[in-house]
Design an enzyme around this catalytic site. Structure first.
Site, PDB file in Angstrom:
ATOM      1  N   GLU A 143      43.919  -4.048  42.403  1.00 19.74           N
ATOM      2  CA  GLU A 143      43.861  -3.182  41.162  1.00 19.74           C
ATOM      3  C   GLU A 143      42.636  -2.227  41.433  1.00 19.74           C
ATOM      4  OE1 GLU A 143      45.312  -3.555  36.692  1.00 19.74           O
ATOM      5  OE2 GLU A 143      45.422  -5.417  37.927  1.00 19.74           O
ATOM      6  N   GLU A 160      38.966 -11.517  31.531  1.00 20.31           N
ATOM      7  CA  GLU A 160      39.964 -10.530  31.175  1.00 20.31           C
ATOM      8  C   GLU A 160      40.588 -11.336  30.119  1.00 20.31           C
ATOM      9  OE1 GLU A 160      43.559  -7.941  33.174  1.00 20.31           O
ATOM     10  OE2 GLU A 160      42.741  -9.860  34.159  1.00 20.31           O
TER      11      GLU A 160
END
Length: 901
Positions: free
Chosen positions: A477, A750
């Site tokens: 990502e 996260e």
């Protein structure tokens, strides 16, 4: 006192003008601006010194004898982003500039002169063309990195030499075998279809009379390497050829000028880099390295001619710091469970390993990376998804060699080194890689867990500020998600000098913003690879970065230029959002990430938060419209300011009227209502009580996602609920910041529950079968802004931005006995250190010359207040947001304030 600029002698020798700089923060020898923005500071032992006016001069020589131009006397305290006097710079032009100021005692002496040189400012300045290896053009998969070289002769010694260089891909360029810089992954990632960055290097010391050679290796990088998590991997997003664009301009000792540019005379081949991907890692076979190819005299007759490509549509010199190796660490080494060597960096980092190895020809060394270990002590690689994050080296058998990957980076704390039989590993280092931003802020307090939380935030910013602000540095990502930086920008500006870095990213936001004003979820926008434009644009709280990031830069740096430059983008986003409102003023019907990763959301559907998405979206519009109104008023656009202020108020009223009751039932709903000004003034006390009650009921566990987390602690302190704010901060149960710390986090996670209270690692499952799990994501690290602005109380005043007036409003609590912070501001260092023992409170405050301060008394009842050993009344200015606390106005210099109850 006359303030004539004609006087040639200093009448105020107590003040010096120092710290001359331009807004170009690249560290390169040249600047990208034809009209550079100039800044300076005042140096003085006299804390009361103030600038009343200034004069800037420019000249074509450092003695200011030729081509002198000046601003004349400018009656202003401004010393940030002053446009350089005189005509605009021409390409390659060198000019000198100096400043003097008039204080309350007269004129200072002229500052020492500063040099500014223009880069290539016109497209016509480039005779060079990008060159590619013909066999690599159109190749769809990973392959060997092309290498290029061009030998040339210089008839005499060199006076000056400039190398202007970039790549379609990423490059390692050398002159006579020596690196032209320490920069990595140049030219970084931008919206390549709109702008490609280049760098200007002074290579004078690398050249000599006689034979010379320029050589370069070019990797795929972001230009044509793998991007996003799609399967099969998506490559060649911006083009189908890695290419070099270089232009060497040499002035010889006799004044002769020579240009060596990439053209059809260069030769190309492939070398030892068999593949290099940002996600995959690099494969290097040292047996395939052409011996001596980077030095003069190498026979390249068997190499291929190059293929010429068109000049990119827009070339701009980089204005922000480069990506570099910013730190080297000595790791702990131990046997790996399955053989080989286990490396523990002691810290989750972004970078790579530097390994010294020796072995027979053909023997291999393999390095695999991961952020955490699983229950069996193995590398936990599942969160990497498609990013194999593995480097492999094949030795040439020529003795000890230092192994480093090329054109890649990894997010990791742990790595396993596997060496084939007969290979000896004699040394291992961890190289930390990041955009080399200057560290500007520091925080510490008496609680070691809070200090670790703060350091985790610093490390997450460092690891994710790599060419652009990314979400994570490890999996497939590593994108510039707008929502992440939207919530983190104020913290980013406290900890590192993030101004030029974020301004660069905002340029790409504008480039990828749709004509109707809608902003993509990621910048640069590569989500179009998903083939669904309706999804890749327009999420509230994400697209709002177009407004909130420029505003954060304005607050932190007094950057009026960024408001002017981004204003149309800010307005475009707000206008687009306003057009999405229903007849009742609510934004509904579109996809939004909402309060992403709210702990109450289904683990596989993190957008389904407990706070209604329609309330969040409409509130975000209200907030952005009001910020836009403030920007418009600052820029003198009064009519637009009134219109956007009215839009913001209407959206807030609609959101509260429809969702006020429901919003008050969640931590995020209350925090948004309070901090974004959605709740009417009459309801703020009640909503603050609701929020405090929710925190107490949850026993300090946090219940907010990406959008609510930066707001919840400020909302509690703004309504006087300091005990609950500290309860939330110091909770070490899951979910909570210190839960991460107690479970070994060295960066910000996260997911709040990335590792649970039972030490189990979250599977990261997502609706649709994918996974999402990162142990290095800075969004929840936005709490560090509260540590600065509330725990120590050090904050900018938006009404006097750039720390021209500094607010010191400390709020002790949570059994903390001391806290300190310091910050390098445009005026100099601002700092505070306080100690508290229950009955007394002492604060040492430092305010730089030319700035002023406001000290807001801590919560409580104080019977005596002493400032600088002189008694003062605990009355005076009251600041909004300080919950009715009294404040004292302070001048520049050191102050000690002692309060007793």
């Amino acid at each position: 006192m006359a303030m004539s600029a004609a006087a040639s002698e200093s009448t105020d020798p107590t003040v010096n003008v120092v710290g001359l700089r331009t807004a170009d923060d690249s560290g390169l020898v040249a600047t990208a601006a034809a009209r550079p923005l100039l800044s300076w500071r005042l140096g003085s032992e006299r804390s009361s010194a103030r600038q009343r006016c200034y004069e800037v001069q420019t000249a074509s020589d450092d003695g200011f004898r030729n081509g002198v131009a000046g601003s004349g006397v400018v009656h202003s305290e401004r010393r940030q982003d002053v446009v350089m006097a005189g005509p605009a710079l021409r390409s390659r032009e060198v000019r000198w500039w100096r400043v003097r100021v008039c204080t309350d005692r007269g004129w200072t002496a002229w500052s020492d002169p500063a040099r500014v040189e223009a880069a290539l400012l016109e497209r016509s300045d480039w005779p060079a063309r990008p060159i590619a290896l013909g066999s690599e053009v159109g190749h769809s998969g990973p392959g060997p990195a092309p290498v290029f070289r061009r030998e040339f002769h210089l008839p005499t010694h060199v006076r000056t030499a400039r190398l202007y260089v970039t790549a379609l891909g990423v490059h390692d360029t050398r002159v006579n075998g020596l690196a032209v810089s320490e920069d990595l992954l140049e030219p970084g990632w931008t919206s390549y279809g709109h702008r490609l960055l280049y760098a200007t290097y002074d290579v004078t010391p690398l050249l000599k009379a006689g034979a010379n050679v320029i050589s370069a290796t070019v990797g795929d990088g972001w230009y044509r390497g793998t991007l996003t998590w799609l399967s099969p991997p998506k490559r060649n997003v911006y083009g189908d050829a890695s290419a070099l664009l270089a232009q060497l301009e040499v002035t010889l000792a006799d004044g002769q000028r020579l240009v060596v540019a990439t053209d059809g005379t260069w030769r190309a081949a492939t070398g030892d880099v068999l593949s290099a991907g940002l996600y995959e890692g690099s494969v290097i076979d040292l047996r395939r390295r052409p011996e001596g190819w980077q030095r003069p005299g190498f026979d390249d007759s068997a190499w291929s001619p190059v293929e010429l490509l068109d000049l990119p549509p827009a070339l701009e010199q980089r204005t922000m710091p480069a990506v570099r190796a910013v730190e080297t660490r000595r790791p702990a080494l131990s046997p790996a469970p399955r053989g080989g060597l286990r490396v523990d960096a002691g810290q989750n980092v972004t970078g790579y390993l530097r390994i010294t190895a020796e072995g027979a020809e053909g023997r291999a060394v393999t390095v695999q990376h991961a952020e955490v270990l699983d229950a069996a002590g193995q590398l936990h690689t599942a969160p990497l998804r498609g990013a194999t994050s593995t480097d492999r080296y094949v030795l040439s058998g020529t003795g000890p060699v230092q192994l480093t990957p090329q054109f890649t980076f990894h997010g990791f704390r742990y790595a396993d080194i596997t060496a084939e039989p007969g290979v000896t590993i004699s040394d291992v280092e961890v190289v930390v890689v990041a955009s080399d931003l200057a560290r500007t802020g520091h925080f510490a307090c008496s609680d070691p867990d809070v200090n670790r939380l703060y350091e985790n935030t610093v490390w997450s910013q460092r690891g994710n500020f790599l060419s652009l602000p990314t979400d994570c540095p490890q999996r497939d990502e590593r994108l510039g998600w707008t929502g992440d930086i939207q919530v983190f920008a104020p913290t980013a500006c406290h900890t590192f000098d993030s101004r030029s870095f974020l301004r660069n990213w905002l340029r790409d936001l504008v480039a990828d913003q749709r004509a109707d004003g809608c902003v993509p979820h990621v910048v640069p926008n590569v989500l179009h690879l998903l083939g669904d434009e309706d999804w890749e644009y327009g999420s509230a709280g994400w697209g709002d970065a177009a407004v909130t990031v420029p505003w954060a830069l304005y607050e932190a740096y007094g950057d009026l230029d960024v408001l002017e430059g981004q204003y149309d983008s800010m307005r475009g986003w707000v206008d687009w959002c306003a057009g999405r409102l229903d007849a009742d003023g609510i934004w509904s019907g579109d996809f939004h990430f909402g309060d992403w990763l709210d702990p109450g959301a289904p683990p596989d559907r993190p957008h389904e938060a407990t706070t209604p998405t329609e309330f969040v979206a409409t509130s975000c519009l209200a907030h952005s419209a009001r910020l836009l109104a403030r920007a418009a008023r600052i820029l003198g656009r009064t009519d637009e300011a009134d219109r956007y202020a009215e839009l913001g108020d209407r959206a807030a009223q609609a959101a509260w009227g429809r969702y006020g009751t429901v919003a008050a039932t969640t931590q995020t709903g209350c925090a948004i209502a309070l901090q974004l000004g959605i709740a009417p003034a009459a309801d703020r006390g009640r909503i603050g009580e609701h929020l405090a009650g929710l925190v107490r009921k949850a026993e300090g566990r946090i219940a907010t996602g990406f959008l609510g987390t930066p707001l919840v602690l400020p909302a509690l302190t703004a309504t006087g609920h300091h005990d609950e704010a500290y309860q939330l901060l110091l909770n070490d149960r899951c979910p909570g910041w210190l839960h991460q710390v107690r479970h070994g986090a060295t960066t910000v996670w996260e997911r709040w529950d990335a590792i649970g209270e039972d030490d189990a690692i979250h599977a990261g499952g997502m609706d649709g079968g994918g996974s999402m799990m990162s142990f290095n994501h800075y969004a929840y690290g936005a709490v560090a802004a509260w540590l600065y602005r509330t725990v120590t109380g050090l904050a900018p005043d938006p009404d006097a931005p750039g720390y021209r007036r500094i607010v010191f409003a400390p709020v002790p609590g949570g059994q903390l006995t001391w806290a300190r912070a310091e910050l390098s501001t445009p005026y100099g260092t601002a700092a505070i250190r306080w100690e508290a023992d229950g009955s007394s409170f002492t604060a040492d405050v430092e305010i730089p010359v030319g700035a002023s301060g406001v000290f807001v008394l801590p919560p409580g009842t104080w019977s005596a207040v002493r400032a600088d050993a002189a008694p003062v009344a605990a009355t005076g200015l009251r600041l909004s947001g300080a919950h009715g606390r009294s404040a004292l106005t302070l001048g520049a210099g050191p102050h000690r304030l002692t309060l007793t109850s």
